[in-house]
Design a protein around this motif. Structure first.
Motif, PDB file in Angstrom:
ATOM      1  N   ALA A  52      36.086  29.854  48.221  1.00 34.63           N
ATOM      2  CA  ALA A  52      35.395  31.041  48.731  1.00 34.63           C
ATOM      3  C   ALA A  52      36.381  32.004  49.369  1.00 34.63           C
ATOM      4  CB  ALA A  52      34.320  30.629  49.734  1.00 34.63           C
ATOM      5  N   GLN A  53      37.358  31.475  50.096  1.00 28.98           N
ATOM      6  CA  GLN A  53      38.382  32.327  50.714  1.00 28.98           C
ATOM      7  C   GLN A  53      39.181  33.065  49.651  1.00 28.98           C
ATOM      8  OE1 GLN A  53      38.800  33.092  53.783  1.00 28.98           O
ATOM      9  NE2 GLN A  53      38.645  31.374  55.213  1.00 28.98           N
ATOM     10  N   VAL A  54      39.548  32.361  48.582  1.00 31.16           N
ATOM     11  CA  VAL A  54      40.311  32.993  47.504  1.00 31.16           C
ATOM     12  C   VAL A  54      39.475  34.093  46.849  1.00 31.16           C
ATOM     13  CG1 VAL A  54      41.379  32.626  45.243  1.00 31.16           C
ATOM     14  CG2 VAL A  54      41.751  30.972  47.074  1.00 31.16           C
ATOM     15  N   ALA A  55      38.188  33.806  46.605  1.00 34.89           N
ATOM     16  CA  ALA A  55      37.322  34.800  45.962  1.00 34.89           C
ATOM     17  C   ALA A  55      37.203  36.056  46.815  1.00 34.89           C
ATOM     18  CB  ALA A  55      35.940  34.193  45.705  1.00 34.89           C
ATOM     19  N   ARG A  56      37.033  35.907  48.124  1.00 39.47           N
ATOM     20  CA  ARG A  56      36.929  37.068  49.003  1.00 39.47           C
ATOM     21  C   ARG A  56      38.255  37.838  49.042  1.00 39.47           C
ATOM     22  NH1 ARG A  56      36.330  36.795  54.167  1.00 39.47           N
ATOM     23  NH2 ARG A  56      35.181  38.748  54.299  1.00 39.47           N
ATOM     24  N   TYR A  57      39.356  37.101  49.119  1.00 39.74           N
ATOM     25  CA  TYR A  57      40.668  37.737  49.177  1.00 39.74           C
ATOM     26  C   TYR A  57      40.961  38.520  47.896  1.00 39.74           C
ATOM     27  CZ  TYR A  57      45.782  38.071  49.037  1.00 39.74           C
ATOM     28  OH  TYR A  57      47.074  38.520  48.921  1.00 39.74           O
ATOM     29  N   LYS A  58      40.485  38.003  46.762  1.00 40.24           N
ATOM     30  CA  LYS A  58      40.778  38.651  45.481  1.00 40.24           C
ATOM     31  C   LYS A  58      39.730  39.704  45.112  1.00 40.24           C
ATOM     32  CE  LYS A  58      43.883  37.641  43.461  1.00 40.24           C
ATOM     33  NZ  LYS A  58      45.298  38.064  43.556  1.00 40.24           N
ATOM     34  N   GLY A  59      38.813  40.022  46.036  1.00 43.55           N
ATOM     35  CA  GLY A  59      37.911  41.150  45.831  1.00 43.55           C
ATOM     36  C   GLY A  59      36.691  40.863  44.999  1.00 43.55           C
ATOM     37  N   ALA A  60      36.150  39.663  45.066  1.00 38.65           N
ATOM     38  CA  ALA A  60      34.942  39.358  44.304  1.00 38.65           C
ATOM     39  C   ALA A  60      33.795  40.256  44.751  1.00 38.65           C
ATOM     40  CB  ALA A  60      34.571  37.891  44.494  1.00 38.65           C
ATOM     41  N   GLY A  61      33.007  40.732  43.784  1.00 45.33           N
ATOM     42  CA  GLY A  61      31.879  41.588  44.118  1.00 45.33           C
ATOM     43  C   GLY A  61      30.769  40.820  44.812  1.00 45.33           C
TER      44      GLY A  61
END
Length: 841
Positions: free
Chosen positions: A333-342
């Motif tokens: 989840a941290q990676v997804a937020r950091y990489k700009g997931a919509g």
């Protein structure tokens, strides 16, 4: 002691018996591993079988002294339960040493003997109640089965309120209540009653001692080789959370020794100036783990996530709608937020895990309240069912590090069902992707020779073909880090040249190993040479070393072969089982081939990590030994009587052996199959045992009204059982899948409805057979008890072996054959039935 007192005592003893069985399973789950369910069931059956045989020998004596026997059993039971738990904790069993220390088989045998004592006493009480109340058999059977059914739910309720070590206390309370009713002296003329002082005094002593023993010395000893034992030895470890429930016992520890960063590129230390020294806490469920819970990061620390393998798909998709399978402590989840997931949806089956990460103050403070943020949606449910309900919805579905193979269970890993990685599961994930969506898998890859990753690759590629991908070799990208993690990317459409350029650049700049790239000419070896080297190594034919090449060589060579359709030859020749996983055989960590056991046993040092499979074999050996004891005991004691009239003897043996084997095959199958559907093996075991007992009792009760027609009813019941098992093979998965997204209450109801019809008819052959046998061939009764008990003991362990090695259809196929044979053999129980022994001469 009047009839009602005996029935009430039997009711409470029956609740205590099933509750104690499930409690012992919890002991093994917390102290060792959860694979011991079949051992506990076998142990209970061993006690029941021995008790039944002994009571058959002593029925006249027991009937004369029934009240004394009942009182002695009930009064001693609480004390025996407590002492058994304490003594069993002293057994130095360690499954890691099964391959190197033959004493471990003796220790498994010690578990059978020690835990078998309380079950023997419970079975003796039940048997004596049947003998002393011959005129009220239906009532006795009814209260026994109803009590057993209630016991399955009773212990579940207390799991919400008591930690595992104190779960024995309410069970002791039940057994004490039962004993209290055996101390009642009633006067039917005046309808008054009083307690016998001679019995009440020893009961008070037994009750006080049992409660004290359980409270002060009943702690569950956790294996020194379990992950939580290691973290407790860290000098700075601090327990920051502890909770418990049917889903397990949760511990969260903080320590500077936790450095997860799974698959982190070695280049990160050179490229990033600030890498935090403490990013994680460790979550342990029933002592297994750790699951890394990722803490909140400062802005200058987050760049390290660019060097994690989970960042790879974000190099070719922007602002994706992401579905994460399982919480996994939050790193994905941290990676997804950091990489700009919509948007980020997380599907997690465990409500306990969700509550922990969203509501515990220590955890929310540590994670920056990550799981309550606006663009992150946590859904409690089964990921596969969620995907079925959300087709064409996601740009990225990610499954990251939800297994522990090679991670923390130092020295090996258990064998258990895992439906996340089956062919059917991957096809459902693909359906939930948008047209250009990507499935990303990151798993641990630390086994040499390679096993889990080869099996996973074989499964993914087969799923791609079955999903209708026209050129599946263009839709897969695969890279890894030596002896760390491996990442598989599957795109719903072929990777474009731009995709491949970006992914190749990601892999190169992070020094990952490219293992499969569409169209790339990566270095390979001759597949025959690789397979031959492994064969030679395990066969010790020429001393070849598996270290002459790396796992990467095997991956780069085998993947093109899988795409070319040559996987059957590789599966056949490879030393480990790497067949694709299906819902019918969902064992990610079952790598040993049953047909090659002599080779493995001859080279035990090479399979020491496979203790999960070796444990199943060890339990089967011990179950067969004790089952043989139960079978032979009647022969030794009553050989002359049994051999006087051989008419129908062979048929009787096969009939009761078949019933013992068949019932356990089906019970263990249902426990295994429903464990994921009910999101918890504890729920699965409880529901299956409870529903089967209750509906088997109802089936017996119903058939008793048609005693004169039982020659036709029992074969008919056997045919209906076989038909139900046939439905399990071909229709059960479809039915369960339609309820996977329902609430737990609805799923429990659905599971009960699936179990009930088959269990209803399974309750008919055994008691009706015994009733007929008692009338026509009473000299064969002990052997009937023995064959049924012995095959029941071995059947629970055999069911696990068949499931892992051959799959559920094979197990059910054996069950169908067994019950059809049982139906044909029923007449051997009757005086005028055909003589099976004469037919074979």
């Amino acid at each position: 002691m009047n009839k009602n007192s005996k029935l009430i005592a039997l009711f409470f003893i029956s609740i205590a018996g099933i509750s104690y069985e499930l409690y012992v399973m919890r002991i093994f789950s917390v102290g060792n591993w959860s694979n011991f369910g079949s051992l506990v069931i076998s142990t209970a059956l061993l006690g029941i079988g021995l008790s039944g045989i002994i009571l058959t020998f002593l029925s006249e004596w027991v009937e004369r002294w029934s009240e004394i026997v009942l009182s002695v059993c009930a009064i001693s039971l609480p004390l025996l339960m407590s002492l058994t738990v304490i003594i069993a904790q002293l057994v130095p069993f360690n499954p890691f040493f099964l391959a190197s220390d033959s004493r471990q088989l003796w220790f498994i045998g010690a578990y059978y003997i020690i835990y078998g004592v309380p079950f023997f006493v419970i079975a003796t009480f039940t048997g004596v109640a049947f003998i002393s109340l011959r005129g009220h058999i239906q009532k006795v059977y009814f209260w026994n089965m109803i009590g057993s059914g209630v016991g399955g739910f009773f212990i579940i309720v207390f799991m919400f309120f008591l930690p595992p070590r104190y779960l024995l206390l309410p069970i002791l309370g039940l057994s004490i209540i039962a004993a209290l009713f055996t101390c009642v002296i009633s006067d039917d003329m005046t309808c008054s009653f009083q307690f016998s002082t001679a019995q009440l005094l020893p009961l008070v002593v037994s009750a006080l001692c049992s409660v004290c023993f359980a409270f002060f010395w009943g702690d569950i000893r956790v294996s020194d080789h379990k992950a939580i034992s290691y973290v407790r030895k860290y000098p700075d470890s601090k327990l920051v959370h502890h909770s418990y429930g049917p889903g397990g016992e949760f511990h969260v520890y903080a320590s500077q020794y936790f450095h997860f960063a799974p698959g982190l590129s070695d280049n990160a230390a050179l490229k990033i100036p600030n890498i935090s020294s403490q990013l994680y806490w460790g979550l342990f469920i029933d002592g297994s783990g750790p699951i890394g819970i990722m803490g909140t990061l400062r802005d200058d620390e987050r760049a390290y996530m660019d060097y994690l393998p989970m960042a790879a798909p974000y190099t070719i998709i922007s602002n994706p709608d992401v579905l994460l399978v399982n919480l996994s402590g939050g790193i994905n989840a941290q990676v997804a937020r950091y990489k700009g997931a919509g948007s980020i949806d997380i599907v997690e089956p465990s409500s306990e895990m969700i509550d922990l990460l969203r509501e515990d103050r220590n955890l929310t403070r540590f994670t920056g309240d990550l799981f309550n943020l606006g663009n992150l949606n946590v859904i409690q449910g089964e990921p596969r069912a969620y995907c079925l309900d959300h087709e064409n919805s996601y740009d990225l579905i990610e499954i990251s590090l939800v297994d522990s193979i090679g991670l923390s269970d130092s020295g090996g890993y258990p064998v258990h069902e895992d439906y996340k990685y089956t062919v059917e599961a991957f096809k459902e994930y693909f359906a939930s992707l948008k047209p250009n969506g990507i499935l990303s898998l990151t798993v641990w890859d630390r086994l040499n020779p390679p096993r889990n990753v080869l099996k996973l690759l074989n499964t993914v590629i087969l799923a791609m073909k079955e999903a209708g991908m026209r050129e599946p070799e263009q839709n897969l990208y695969y890279f890894g880090l030596f002896m760390s993690t491996t990442t598989i990317l599957v795109k719903k459409t072929p990777f474009t040249e731009g995709d491949l350029y970006d992914l190749n650049n990601f892999v190169k700049t992070r020094s990952f190993d490219p293992l499969y790239v569409p169209g790339a000419n990566l270095p390979k070896r001759e597949i025959g040479i690789l397979l031959g080297v492994y064969q030679d190594h395990f066969g010790k034919q020429n001393g070849a070393s598996v270290e002459s090449f790396t796992n990467a060589d095997m991956y780069r060579t085998s993947i093109p072969e899988f795409f070319a359709g040559n996987e059957p030859a590789i599966e056949e020749q490879y030393v480990f089982d790497i067949r694709p996983m299906r819902d019918a055989r969902p064992y990610y960590s079952g790598f040993l081939k049953l047909g090659r056991l002599p080779m493995y046993l001859d080279q035990m040092e090479d399979v020491s990590e496979e203790w999960g499979y070796l444990l199943l074999l060890g339990m089967l050996v011990q179950a067969c030994i004790f089952g043989l004891l139960v079978i032979l005991l009647p022969v030794i004691v009553r050989w002359k009587e049994i051999s006087q009239n051989r008419s129908g003897t062979v048929g009787v043996i096969l009939y009761y052996a078949g019933l013992g084997l068949g019932y356990m095959l089906i019970e263990i199958y249902l426990i295994q199959r429903l464990s994921v559907f009910l999101s918890n093996p504890t729920y699965s075991t409880s529901i299956v045992i409870t529903v089967m007992l209750i509906f088997s009792a109802l089936g017996n009760l119903s058939s008793s009204y048609f005693k004169e027609y039982r020659r036709w009813i029992i074969p008919g019941a056997a045919v209906l059982i076989a038909a139900g098992l046939f439905f399990y093979v071909f229709g059960l998965d479809r039915v369960l899948m339609s309820y996977h997204s329902s609430t737990l209450a609805v799923r429990i109801l659905a599971a009960s409805l699936v179990i009930a019809p088959v269990a209803f008819f399974m309750g008919m052959p055994y008691p009706n057979g015994l009733d007929a046998l008692q009338e026509s061939k009473p000299h064969l009764m002990p052997w009937a008890w023995g064959m049924n008990g012995g095959l029941s003991v071995a059947g629970s362990a055999l069911a696990r072996i068949l499931s892992v090695s051959s799959g559920f259809p094979t197990l059910l196929g054996v069950g169908i054959a067994v019950y059809l044979i049982v139906g044909l053999l029923f007449p051997v129980n009757e005086e005028e039935g055909f003589s099976f022994s004469r037919k074979i001469r």
